[in-house]
Scaffold this active site. Structure first.
Site, mmCIF file in Angstrom:
data_model
loop_
_atom_site.group_PDB
_atom_site.id
_atom_site.type_symbol
_atom_site.label_atom_id
_atom_site.label_comp_id
_atom_site.label_asym_id
_atom_site.label_seq_id
_atom_site.Cartn_x
_atom_site.Cartn_y
_atom_site.Cartn_z
ATOM 1 C CB CYS A 85 -0.988 -0.044 1.165
ATOM 2 S SG CYS A 85 -2.376 1.090 0.958
ATOM 3 C CG HIS A 181 -3.801 -3.649 3.252
ATOM 4 N ND1 HIS A 181 -2.804 -3.141 4.048
ATOM 5 C CD2 HIS A 181 -4.427 -2.577 2.718
ATOM 6 C CE1 HIS A 181 -2.830 -1.818 4.010
ATOM 7 N NE2 HIS A 181 -3.811 -1.450 3.204
ATOM 8 C CD GLU A 183 -1.523 -6.094 5.654
ATOM 9 O OE1 GLU A 183 -1.745 -4.897 5.913
ATOM 10 O OE2 GLU A 183 -1.119 -6.485 4.541
#
Length: 525
Positions: A85, A181, A183
């Site tokens: 990001c 993202h 994660e």
């Protein structure tokens, strides 16, 4: 013994709420990592010697003046780099690409990216296939700005309808950028992408495992402590319990556990702690009844931060007194964990703000006469629990809902009095008991009762009563950074309310807290 710190990833934090999640995902893969503020020096990075670097997300705009940048050395260190990001945007801008400010066309939430070019990061990963046979990935986006031109040597790896560079790569230098993202769980193949980066691209071995962490911790404790004796403040919570078991294995009877009953514990908690650790595990425990001392110290104090500091100070005073009874006690052990360290450290730039001081890292006096032993300071909470299981602690104790270090001191709003604590203990025990009976306890992330220092009119039989109010609080969350209030069944809430009002003499009204986080915090204070 394998060196669990030999292979490691450095994560640079630009302020994203997801940054700790990246670290937890890398650890889950079996690779050690540390989380540092973005403004680290070349010397610090060289000393850490990472096998790879991740540039995390952040709330600022790369196009804004004085917005954070990765240290130039990151791109000259000769190790793979992954920008996520904001991390991708600053990588692009610093290496000669371009970033444009988003004007009403950012992507927030679910998106589908189409993989254009083969990349080591996306090897053999797809959620679906496009009409032209290209892999499609379900991902989670959260960005306004976007890369409009990639640096020389990079190729566009993936795109969305509105973002031509959803991922980019320079395979020769092993530099990668993703606008989404990986994660978060909403990015379905995110963990596999991080595995590709850590295990294959960075060539890290998966040495970070509970049994190895325990072995390493015990060796380090022996080296740090030597023949000295150690005092541990044992609360019965997850962190101090795991510290107790680690130290017991490392130094045996040179450990003295000081269990302080501060009058701020849950119902029957003192008896349970003494039974488990004293009788069952055979630890050396000193039981200090200090209820009056804590309540006297907090008398007249209504401000939450001040209460936390007072509780921390009195704990340390008691440890100091107990240590003087142990001639060789040179060390105070604490259950400080990695998020405590991260949140209390802040950034050299002052961009991190203290929301609440942490019980384990705030309030310690400068002239404390003992050294600190903190065997969990590298670990996240989920790692501490896994280690606890490996050490033989019971599952229901390790996976009990979180309880704050200051205990009922921050669940009684305003000034803390014995009467309030006694009422709160009884009400909270009923709430938790009913959650277990209804098979709801493990379906919520945290549940507890809060004592409100206000009186309310009630009716019991033919009589009027004017008694105290408590609030029930139950939340659902993955990471405790954001949370939704739990939609408990009305009949369940009614049953809990009836039991509390009928069984706890002194409470006339029960309310249910329906605030999310944000804007509210999970605990009231």
């Amino acid at each position: 013994m394998s060196n669990i710190h030999e292979h490691k990833i450095l994560i640079l934090d630009f302020g994203s709420q997801y940054t700790q999640l990246i670290a937890r995902r890398i650890r889950e893969i079996g690779v050690y990592c540390e989380l540092w503020a973005w403004d680290v020096s070349e010397e610090q990075i060289r000393e850490f010697a990472p096998n790879g670097i991740i540039l995390a997300g952040g709330p600022e705009s790369v196009t804004a003046e004085n917005s954070p940048r990765a240290p130039e050395y990151v791109f000259n260190a000769g190790v793979p780099v992954l920008g996520i990001c904001y991390g991708m945007q600053t990588m692009s801008e610093q290496l000669g690409g371009k970033v444009i400010q988003g004007v009403g066309e950012g992507e927030f939430g679910y998106a589908q990216v189409e993989v254009q070019t083969e990349s080591a990061l996306f090897k053999a990963i797809e959620d679906a296939v496009s009409e032209t046979g290209k892999p499609l990935l379900d991902v989670w986006m959260s960005h306004g700005d976007k890369v409009s031109a990639i640096p020389e040597g990079f190729v566009a790896v993936a795109k969305t309808e509105t973002c031509p560079f959803a991922a980019m790569a320079n395979e020769d230098k092993q530099f990668y950028g993703v606008q989404f993202h990986p994660e978060v769980t909403h990015t379905r193949q995110g963990k596999r992408m991080l595995e590709h980066f850590a295990l294959e691209i960075c060539a890290c071995a998966a040495n970070w495992k509970p049994a190895s962490i325990i072995e390493d911790a015990i060796e380090r404790l022996k080296a740090q402590i030597g023949d000295d004796e150690v005092i541990l403040g044992l609360s019965g919570g997850v962190d101090s319990s795991v510290v107790a078991m680690l130290l017991h294995r490392a130094i045996g009877d040179k450990l003295t556990c000081v269990f302080v009953d501060n009058g701020l514990l849950r119902l029957n908690e003192a008896e349970q702690v003494m039974e488990m650790f004293g009788d069952h595990f055979g630890l050396n425990i000193v039981h200090v009844d200090a209820e009056n001392r804590f309540l006297d110290a907090m008398a007249g104090e209504a401000e939450p931060e001040a209460k936390r500091k007072i509780i921390g100070r009195v704990f340390v005073e008691i440890f100091d007194e107990e240590s003087k009874k142990c001639v060789n006690a040179k060390w105070l052990a604490q259950g400080t964990i990695y998020p405590d360290v991260i949140e209390s450290a802040g950034s050299a730039t002052g961009k991190a703000h203290c929301i609440k001081s942490h019980h384990n890292v705030g309030g310690l006096p400068d002239d404390m006469e003992m050294g600190l032993v903190e065997p969990l300071r590298e670990l996240f909470k989920d790692e501490v629990r896994k280690i606890g299981l490996e050490l033989g602690l019971p599952y229901n104790m390790l996976y009990r809902h979180p309880f704050p270090g200051p205990g009922l001191g921050v669940r009684v709003l305003g000034e803390v009095k014995k009467e309030y604590c006694d009422l709160l203990r009884l009400a909270d025990a009923i709430f938790i008991e009913e959650l277990h009976k209804a098979d709801l306890y493990n379906k919520v992330s945290q549940a507890f009762t809060v004592f409100l220092p206000v009186r309310s009119v009630g009716v019991m039989g033919d009589g009027r009563k004017y008694d105290w109010v408590v609030s029930l609080r139950a939340v659902e969350t993955i990471d405790f950074m954001t949370a939704h209030w739990a939609h408990l069944p009305y009949d369940f809430l009614g049953r809990v309310s009836n039991r509390i009002i009928n069984e706890v003499n002194g409470i006339s009204r029960v309310v249910y807290d329906i605030s999310g986080k944000p804007p509210a915090t999970i605990e009231w204070e």
